[in-house]
Write a protein that holds these residues in place. Structure first.
Motif: not given
Length: 217
Positions: A181, A203-207, A154, A158
């Motif tokens: 990714q 991932d970048a979206g927090g998933y 991070r 992000g």
């Protein structure tokens, strides 16, 4: 009557077998577990969490973060002693023993691009070469040739996919192609054939991620 006695005998025999089995299972449940045991050893000089640690050539262990100092554990005495002061305290960093016997600490929750390098001979910390970006919660592992791969993690913006390798021979980082990714908080393990397995994380979206990738150095 004889038939009744025969049936009763069979019932009693089955009951005895069940009782014997139950007794054996209870004995196994209360028996001492296979393997080793835990015992208390020395206390750290500072309460730590989300730190990093690595084993030195002499068998001692250096523990880093998140304070302004570190600890060094002696297996011979079972005690910790404080190391010299650290320049940039950080959570979730990585620590690696280098071929020359020193320790490299990189990444973590800090805006500092440089890492810290510990010299066991002098018990002091100094700056190491900077990464291309500050990385917290990155995936990192030591390659079979002693180099160190740092991937993802991070930043202030992000999770990222970029990666770089530290070369102890030159004391510097060099960028390598990015992961497919962005990924942070995953695991990185060097396999016996030299490849690196990177799996899990977010991932970048927090998933949460269930996919994995292999890195060929």
């Amino acid at each position: 009557m004889s038939a009744y006695v025969a049936v009763l005998g069979r019932v009693l025999s089955k009951c005895a077998a069940v009782i014997a089995l139950a007794g054996a299972m209870a004995s196994l449940a209360t028996a001492a577990p296979a393997g080793g045991t835990f015992r208390a050893t020395g206390d750290l000089t500072f309460a730590r969490n989300a730190g990093a640690a690595t084993l030195l050539e002499d068998g001692s262990v250096v523990v880093f973060g998140p304070s302004f100092d570190g600890d060094r554990y002696s297996a011979a005495t079972g005690t910790f002693v404080a190391t010299g002061s650290i320049h940039a305290p950080r959570f979730a960093a990585h620590a690696f023993a280098l071929p020359d016997g020193s320790v490299l600490v990189i990444g973590g929750t800090t805006s500092e691009l440089r890492g810290e390098r510990y010299d066991p001979a002098t018990n002091t910390w100094g700056w190491s070469a900077p990464m291309s970006m500050a990385r917290a919660h990155a995936q990192a592992t030591q390659l079979l040739d002693g180099r160190i791969l740092v991937a993802g993690g991070r930043t202030a913006s992000g999770a990222v996919a970029t990666a770089e390798i530290y070369n102890p021979a030159t004391g510097s980082f060099a960028s390598v192609p990015p992961m497919p990714q962005a990924r942070a908080d995953g695991i990185a393990e060097t396999l016996l054939d030299g490849h690196v397995l990177i799996a899990g994380g977010v991932d970048a979206g927090g998933y949460y991620l269930k996919c994995s990738v292999l890195f060929d150095p």
